[in-house]
Design an enzyme around this catalytic site. Sequence first.
Site, mmCIF file in Angstrom:
data_model
loop_
_atom_site.group_PDB
_atom_site.id
_atom_site.type_symbol
_atom_site.label_atom_id
_atom_site.label_comp_id
_atom_site.label_asym_id
_atom_site.label_seq_id
_atom_site.Cartn_x
_atom_site.Cartn_y
_atom_site.Cartn_z
ATOM 1 N N ASP A 41 -20.518 -28.754 -125.949
ATOM 2 C CA ASP A 41 -20.015 -29.122 -124.424
ATOM 3 C C ASP A 41 -18.953 -28.305 -123.983
ATOM 4 O O ASP A 41 -18.567 -29.413 -124.447
ATOM 5 C CB ASP A 41 -20.600 -29.836 -123.824
ATOM 6 C CG ASP A 41 -21.021 -29.318 -122.655
ATOM 7 O OD1 ASP A 41 -20.499 -28.591 -121.846
ATOM 8 O OD2 ASP A 41 -20.833 -30.808 -121.403
ATOM 9 N N ASN A 43 -18.163 -27.571 -121.348
ATOM 10 C CA ASN A 43 -17.179 -27.546 -119.529
ATOM 11 C C ASN A 43 -17.900 -29.144 -119.358
ATOM 12 O O ASN A 43 -18.205 -29.232 -117.599
ATOM 13 C CB ASN A 43 -17.589 -26.300 -119.133
ATOM 14 C CG ASN A 43 -19.040 -26.524 -119.405
ATOM 15 O OD1 ASN A 43 -19.859 -26.772 -119.845
ATOM 16 N ND2 ASN A 43 -19.846 -25.259 -118.252
ATOM 17 N N ASP A 45 -20.771 -29.882 -118.759
ATOM 18 C CA ASP A 45 -21.897 -30.095 -118.133
ATOM 19 C C ASP A 45 -23.392 -30.785 -119.354
ATOM 20 O O ASP A 45 -24.332 -30.913 -118.309
ATOM 21 C CB ASP A 45 -22.979 -29.220 -117.267
ATOM 22 C CG ASP A 45 -22.769 -27.681 -119.031
ATOM 23 O OD1 ASP A 45 -22.835 -28.141 -119.512
ATOM 24 O OD2 ASP A 45 -23.447 -26.728 -118.159
ATOM 25 N N ASP A 49 -22.541 -25.150 -125.771
ATOM 26 C CA ASP A 49 -22.207 -23.471 -124.954
ATOM 27 C C ASP A 49 -21.676 -22.924 -126.211
ATOM 28 O O ASP A 49 -20.847 -23.409 -126.630
ATOM 29 C CB ASP A 49 -21.640 -23.640 -123.222
ATOM 30 C CG ASP A 49 -20.321 -24.277 -123.596
ATOM 31 O OD1 ASP A 49 -20.047 -24.752 -124.272
ATOM 32 O OD2 ASP A 49 -20.402 -25.813 -122.892
ATOM 33 N N ASP A 219 -38.421 -14.271 -134.991
ATOM 34 C CA ASP A 219 -39.042 -15.658 -135.113
ATOM 35 C C ASP A 219 -40.312 -14.998 -135.106
ATOM 36 O O ASP A 219 -40.847 -14.410 -134.803
ATOM 37 C CB ASP A 219 -38.683 -16.023 -133.771
ATOM 38 C CG ASP A 219 -39.545 -17.401 -133.013
ATOM 39 O OD1 ASP A 219 -39.099 -18.331 -133.936
ATOM 40 O OD2 ASP A 219 -40.412 -17.247 -132.462
ATOM 41 N N GLU A 273 -38.453 -15.805 -139.907
ATOM 42 C CA GLU A 273 -39.660 -16.537 -140.177
ATOM 43 C C GLU A 273 -41.671 -16.706 -140.479
ATOM 44 O O GLU A 273 -41.642 -15.708 -139.707
ATOM 45 C CB GLU A 273 -39.717 -17.878 -139.079
ATOM 46 C CG GLU A 273 -39.894 -19.175 -139.113
ATOM 47 C CD GLU A 273 -40.087 -19.305 -137.523
ATOM 48 O OE1 GLU A 273 -40.054 -20.950 -137.106
ATOM 49 O OE2 GLU A 273 -40.480 -18.504 -136.780
HETATM 50 O O1 TEU Z 1 -41.475 -21.616 -134.977
HETATM 51 C C1 TEU Z 1 -42.469 -21.508 -135.888
HETATM 52 C C2 TEU Z 1 -43.566 -22.670 -135.345
HETATM 53 O O2 TEU Z 1 -44.346 -22.803 -135.075
HETATM 54 C C3 TEU Z 1 -42.688 -23.737 -135.788
HETATM 55 O O3 TEU Z 1 -41.843 -23.898 -136.814
HETATM 56 C C4 TEU Z 1 -42.810 -24.990 -134.948
HETATM 57 O O4 TEU Z 1 -42.033 -26.133 -135.002
HETATM 58 C C5 TEU Z 1 -44.480 -25.716 -134.856
HETATM 59 O O5 TEU Z 1 -44.095 -26.635 -135.637
HETATM 60 C C6 TEU Z 1 -45.394 -25.421 -135.319
HETATM 61 O O6 TEU Z 1 -46.944 -25.834 -135.376
HETATM 62 C C7 TEU Z 1 -40.648 -21.026 -133.866
HETATM 63 C C8 TEU Z 1 -39.248 -21.438 -133.949
HETATM 64 O O7 TEU Z 1 -38.202 -21.770 -134.726
HETATM 65 C C9 TEU Z 1 -39.116 -22.521 -132.432
HETATM 66 O O8 TEU Z 1 -38.304 -23.049 -132.355
HETATM 67 C C10 TEU Z 1 -40.470 -22.203 -131.210
HETATM 68 O O9 TEU Z 1 -41.103 -23.332 -130.654
HETATM 69 C C11 TEU Z 1 -41.578 -21.456 -131.925
HETATM 70 O O10 TEU Z 1 -41.058 -19.782 -132.602
HETATM 71 C C12 TEU Z 1 -42.057 -20.875 -130.773
HETATM 72 O O11 TEU Z 1 -40.760 -19.703 -130.546
HETATM 73 CA CA CA Z 2 -21.997 -26.590 -121.074
#
Ligand code: TEU
Ligand code: CA
Length: 572
Positions: A41, A43, A45, A49, A219, A273
Amino acid sequence: MPSPLMNTPNPVDNSTTANGYIKKWWKEAVVYQIYPRSFKDSNGDGIGDLNGITSKLDYIKGLGVDVIWLCPHFDSPNADNGYDIRDYRKVMTEFGTMADLDEMLRGIKQRDMKLILDLVVNHTSDEHAWFVRSRQSKDNAYSDYYIWRPEKEDREPNNWISFFAGSAWKKDASREEYYLHLFADKQPDLNWDNPKVRTEVHDLMKFWLHKGIDGFRMDVIPFISKDQTFPDFPKDFDGRPEFIYAAGPKLHDYLQEMNREVLSKYDVMTVGEALGVTLEQTHLFVDERRNELNMIFHFDLVRLDRQGWKWKPWTLPEFKAICARFDQGMDSHCWPTVYLTNHDNPRSVSHFGDDSPEYRVRAAKLLATFQLTSKGTPFIYQGDELGMTNYPFTNIEEFDDIEVKNNWKAEVLTNRVSAEEYLFHQLRTSRDHTRTPMQWDDSANAGFTTGSKPWFVVNPNYKEINAKQALADENSIYHYYKTMLGLRKKTLAFVYGDYKDIDPQHVSLFAYTRTLGAKSYLILLNFSRNRISYTLPEGVKAGSLLVSNSDAKEEYSTLLHMDAWDARVYRL
Ligand code: TEU
Ligand code: CA
């Protein structure tokens, strides 16, 4: 207009290794993952950031990593800490401005590092302008940007469940229809079957690529294509919806299209992912001849001790079997990743090592030895280089994560599970363990913020475990990472070399070799507190000692004595 920050040229020559891998910069790179809310951080808060990150670039560069993966930094109401995006072209106000981002990117490039961003496009926030329009009516330009279905016999269109508990459908009062959300109800799933949605995604990717970023972590990318008939879960459903959500019919068409339209035009890296993707399906995503993604993250290793949200014990032979299976399951056209944690998992030293005061340092160094002598691109999560540990949560109020809170409501408040049992598991599995603030020094709040209140609890062990201490102590975990990163850099066998587990059944010793051409190395890792006297198998003899996490000096021998959590790297 060409950006002044176009991606930096890459020194790797794209030739082929002795064992058939085409050399690429992203195969030889090591990535450092930043969770911006908890990094630094600037600033006061209490929220990390972008300027905070910029102020720590020398620290990151000092470690010897090549690429930074920044978790979502986009405008978001934070129902899921930035994984619910309201505006893909705006920086989250708490994190700073676009000018701050440009400044950070410039600092990264000046230090010859690269930046990859988190592309979260399976879903948006329900506050995204597209969704705001979409829910207004069935016949506007955005109506089909999301997945809307009428109710079926007075209930949800099918029995799909959300990862954050409950049905994956929510009825919207204004449209009088249900929308799909595989995650929180504030994270509606985009309708990728609408070509306009795909073009929007391609455009926003180009927007960031034009700034000169070097790629994306994507993601839950396997979920983007849905079977539009939305069948119920099959009769033999095993409680793991991800394997159904990741099997949509158009997934690979959409990834190939994204590659053709966007990725192929830039020298960037991509990592998907891959929740719900089996080893057998991996080549479909990453075989370089298919032009989809460079790499994916598998869940097998980090979730080997999980059953849903519940923890279960694991053994080293199981851990080794996963490593071996993945190595055998991917040929030289594919490329793996190696990671032991991220922002969705517990701390690696608490999970796979030993976080007791006595063995924490040794165990964290052992895990670094494993990760940095493994085939694949390593992803190091912030604070792992300090051996940060799980947080000692004592009650539900201390948690922040929507996953923990929603499951608490679904399991504990319905009396299905006791509070004690729930906490027992969350102490081992919760995503919040890796989301506590980075421990920079031994001043108040671990030097994470100059303000009085960090957004999330600071681990009380920050007085001993912090970056200032680690930088000053040449035997620290940080310096060990640095040594291992330096060694990996000059030893291509650790990157590309063939992998062989020489004793898959041993319950506490992990012993493997890495070989590339005439160069061969032996790695020995004692994943336990036991002292082990180990005779190497026929034909294997340790040569000179390259690295050790203890003061052991044994060399040129077939009999080795390993202390608790000892890790060694030998020439063969
Ligand atoms: O995560 C996918 C996801 O479903 C898992 O990693 C999640 O942590 C959970 O354990 C499923 O049971 C990705 C992101 O990395 C995560 O931080 C997000 O919350 C999710 O997608 C949604 O965007
Ligand atoms: Ca901050």
